[in-house]
Design a protein around this motif. Structure first.
Motif, PDB file in Angstrom:
ATOM      1  N   ILE A   1     -34.500 -10.489  18.269  1.00  0.00           N
ATOM      2  CA  ILE A   1     -33.647 -10.952  17.174  1.00  0.00           C
ATOM      3  C   ILE A   1     -33.905 -10.137  15.911  1.00  0.00           C
ATOM      4  N   PHE A   2     -35.183  -9.855  15.657  1.00  0.00           N
ATOM      5  CA  PHE A   2     -35.531  -9.084  14.470  1.00  0.00           C
ATOM      6  C   PHE A   2     -34.971  -7.659  14.561  1.00  0.00           C
TER       7      PHE A   2
ATOM      8  N   ARG B   1     -27.502 -18.335  11.990  1.00  0.00           N
ATOM      9  CA  ARG B   1     -26.190 -18.054  12.538  1.00  0.00           C
ATOM     10  C   ARG B   1     -26.215 -18.043  14.068  1.00  0.00           C
ATOM     11  N   THR B   2     -27.346 -17.647  14.643  1.00  0.00           N
ATOM     12  CA  THR B   2     -27.481 -17.598  16.102  1.00  0.00           C
ATOM     13  C   THR B   2     -28.223 -18.804  16.664  1.00  0.00           C
ATOM     14  N   LYS B   3     -28.502 -19.780  15.821  1.00  0.00           N
ATOM     15  CA  LYS B   3     -29.280 -20.938  16.254  1.00  0.00           C
ATOM     16  C   LYS B   3     -28.562 -21.752  17.315  1.00  0.00           C
ATOM     17  N   GLU B   4     -27.223 -21.742  17.281  1.00  0.00           N
ATOM     18  CA  GLU B   4     -26.455 -22.526  18.240  1.00  0.00           C
ATOM     19  C   GLU B   4     -26.689 -22.053  19.675  1.00  0.00           C
ATOM     20  N   GLN B   5     -27.166 -20.807  19.812  1.00  0.00           N
ATOM     21  CA  GLN B   5     -27.438 -20.280  21.141  1.00  0.00           C
ATOM     22  C   GLN B   5     -28.874 -20.571  21.588  1.00  0.00           C
ATOM     23  N   ASN B   6     -29.529 -21.475  20.846  1.00  0.00           N
ATOM     24  CA  ASN B   6     -30.900 -21.893  21.160  1.00  0.00           C
ATOM     25  C   ASN B   6     -31.895 -20.725  21.168  1.00  0.00           C
ATOM     26  N   ARG B   7     -31.664 -19.824  20.252  1.00  0.00           N
ATOM     27  CA  ARG B   7     -32.585 -18.699  20.148  1.00  0.00           C
ATOM     28  C   ARG B   7     -33.759 -19.055  19.246  1.00  0.00           C
TER      29      ARG B   7
ATOM     30  N   VAL C   1     -38.203  -8.530  -1.694  1.00  0.00           N
ATOM     31  CA  VAL C   1     -38.881  -8.992  -0.480  1.00  0.00           C
ATOM     32  C   VAL C   1     -38.267 -10.305  -0.006  1.00  0.00           C
ATOM     33  N   TYR C   2     -38.059 -11.226  -0.950  1.00  0.00           N
ATOM     34  CA  TYR C   2     -37.448 -12.513  -0.603  1.00  0.00           C
ATOM     35  C   TYR C   2     -36.052 -12.330  -0.028  1.00  0.00           C
ATOM     36  N   ASP C   3     -35.271 -11.410  -0.600  1.00  0.00           N
ATOM     37  CA  ASP C   3     -33.887 -11.237  -0.173  1.00  0.00           C
ATOM     38  C   ASP C   3     -33.814 -10.734   1.265  1.00  0.00           C
ATOM     39  N   ILE C   4     -34.734  -9.838   1.645  1.00  0.00           N
ATOM     40  CA  ILE C   4     -34.767  -9.367   3.026  1.00  0.00           C
ATOM     41  C   ILE C   4     -35.063 -10.530   3.973  1.00  0.00           C
ATOM     42  N   TYR C   5     -36.047 -11.360   3.596  1.00  0.00           N
ATOM     43  CA  TYR C   5     -36.381 -12.508   4.434  1.00  0.00           C
ATOM     44  C   TYR C   5     -35.224 -13.507   4.484  1.00  0.00           C
ATOM     45  N   ALA C   6     -34.574 -13.724   3.345  1.00  0.00           N
ATOM     46  CA  ALA C   6     -33.458 -14.671   3.299  1.00  0.00           C
ATOM     47  C   ALA C   6     -32.300 -14.191   4.175  1.00  0.00           C
ATOM     48  N   MET C   7     -32.045 -12.887   4.174  1.00  0.00           N
ATOM     49  CA  MET C   7     -30.990 -12.349   5.034  1.00  0.00           C
ATOM     50  C   MET C   7     -31.326 -12.562   6.512  1.00  0.00           C
ATOM     51  N   TYR C   8     -32.600 -12.352   6.840  1.00  0.00           N
ATOM     52  CA  TYR C   8     -33.025 -12.576   8.236  1.00  0.00           C
ATOM     53  C   TYR C   8     -32.878 -14.046   8.606  1.00  0.00           C
ATOM     54  N   LEU C   9     -33.251 -14.933   7.685  1.00  0.00           N
ATOM     55  CA  LEU C   9     -33.168 -16.364   7.956  1.00  0.00           C
ATOM     56  C   LEU C   9     -31.721 -16.792   8.168  1.00  0.00           C
ATOM     57  N   CYS C  10     -30.814 -16.259   7.338  1.00  0.00           N
ATOM     58  CA  CYS C  10     -29.395 -16.566   7.512  1.00  0.00           C
ATOM     59  C   CYS C  10     -28.895 -16.073   8.865  1.00  0.00           C
ATOM     60  N   ASP C  11     -29.343 -14.894   9.264  1.00  0.00           N
ATOM     61  CA  ASP C  11     -28.935 -14.350  10.557  1.00  0.00           C
ATOM     62  C   ASP C  11     -29.462 -15.198  11.709  1.00  0.00           C
ATOM     63  N   TRP C  12     -30.688 -15.688  11.550  1.00  0.00           N
ATOM     64  CA  TRP C  12     -31.272 -16.531  12.593  1.00  0.00           C
ATOM     65  C   TRP C  12     -30.533 -17.858  12.717  1.00  0.00           C
TER      66      TRP C  12
ATOM     67  N   ILE D   1     -16.127 -18.144   1.372  1.00  0.00           N
ATOM     68  CA  ILE D   1     -15.826 -17.903   2.789  1.00  0.00           C
ATOM     69  C   ILE D   1     -16.534 -18.934   3.662  1.00  0.00           C
ATOM     70  N   GLN D   2     -17.798 -19.215   3.339  1.00  0.00           N
ATOM     71  CA  GLN D   2     -18.557 -20.205   4.093  1.00  0.00           C
ATOM     72  C   GLN D   2     -17.899 -21.577   4.028  1.00  0.00           C
TER      73      GLN D   2
END
Length: 230
Positions: free
Chosen positions: A82-83, A70-76, A57-68, A140-141
């Protein structure tokens, strides 16, 4: 990460060896087979599956958080759009996690009864490749793809992934054949159909992910055109 992996590698075999040694001392009338079989049924092997649930459950949320992020620079902001995009881009991984939660956990904890300890243990070894996959993403990061560490880690990722997530299934069928004294090719016809179906569903995404890893590895060790011309 490597220290944790080392401790885990020592803990479970060490615990098994300690239990086996203690039973041989406490119950000298028992056979070696009795001591070994009872030593493998340690409570932690069963409880680890429950420990796995919050991680998935945590890993799914963590993946979503990383994705969010990643798109934060676009002020989303967090939104349904997004979900949905997250679900679309990661549908295979999410399906994998949900299948473990809704299918494999009930089978491992309830429906199998006292059967299948060996196979459950084999499935656990699939996570041996995870630290190397994670380290690769971290490098890579940090933009360390040019380093020797990244290349060595890539080799370790491929070898552990192939051994523990693909060859593992062949090993389980081979072990069953040895136990029943039959041919390896007879195993699929001797075990229940749902076992073959479950293994097919488990190995299918592993083959896909391994193909992606091979493509990355081919690009990693490919010589740039400029170097070839020189």
């Amino acid at each position: 990460m490597l220290l944790t992996l080392a401790w885990g590698s020592l803990f479970f075999p060490g615990l098994f060896a300690l239990c086996t040694w203690g039973l041989r001392r406490a119950r000298p009338e028992w056979t070696d087979y009795d001591c070994v079989m009872i030593s493998t049924r340690y409570w932690l092997a069963q409880e680890y599956v429950w420990f796995l649930i919050p991680y998935m459950v945590y890993d799914i949320y963590a993946m979503y958080l990383c994705d969010w992020y990643r798109t934060k620079e676009q002020n989303r902001r967090h939104s349904l759009t997004i979900f949905r995009n997250f679900l679309s881009k990661n549908r295979l991984m999410i399906t994998h996690h949900v299948a473990i939660l809704l299918v494999l956990v009930p089978i491992a904890q309830r429906f199998r009864g006292e059967l299948g300890d060996f196979f459950v243990g084999c499935i656990f070894t699939a996570e041996l490749s995870t630290p190397f996959v994670s380290l690769g993403k971290i490098l890579i990061q940090l933009k360390q793809q040019h380093t020797l560490l990244y290349k060595v880690n890539g080799i370790l990722t491929l070898s552990t992934f192939f051994s523990c997530r693909i060859l593992l299934f062949l090993f389980m069928y081979w072990s069953y054949a040895q136990q029943k004294e039959i041919s390896l090719f007879q195993v699929p016809f001797r075990i229940p159909v749902f076992c073959n179906v479950a293994n097919a569903f488990l190995i299918a995404p592993q083959l896909y992910w391994f193909s992606l890893l091979c493509k990355k590895a081919a690009g990693l060790f490919d010589t740039p055109p400029a170097e070839k011309d020189g």
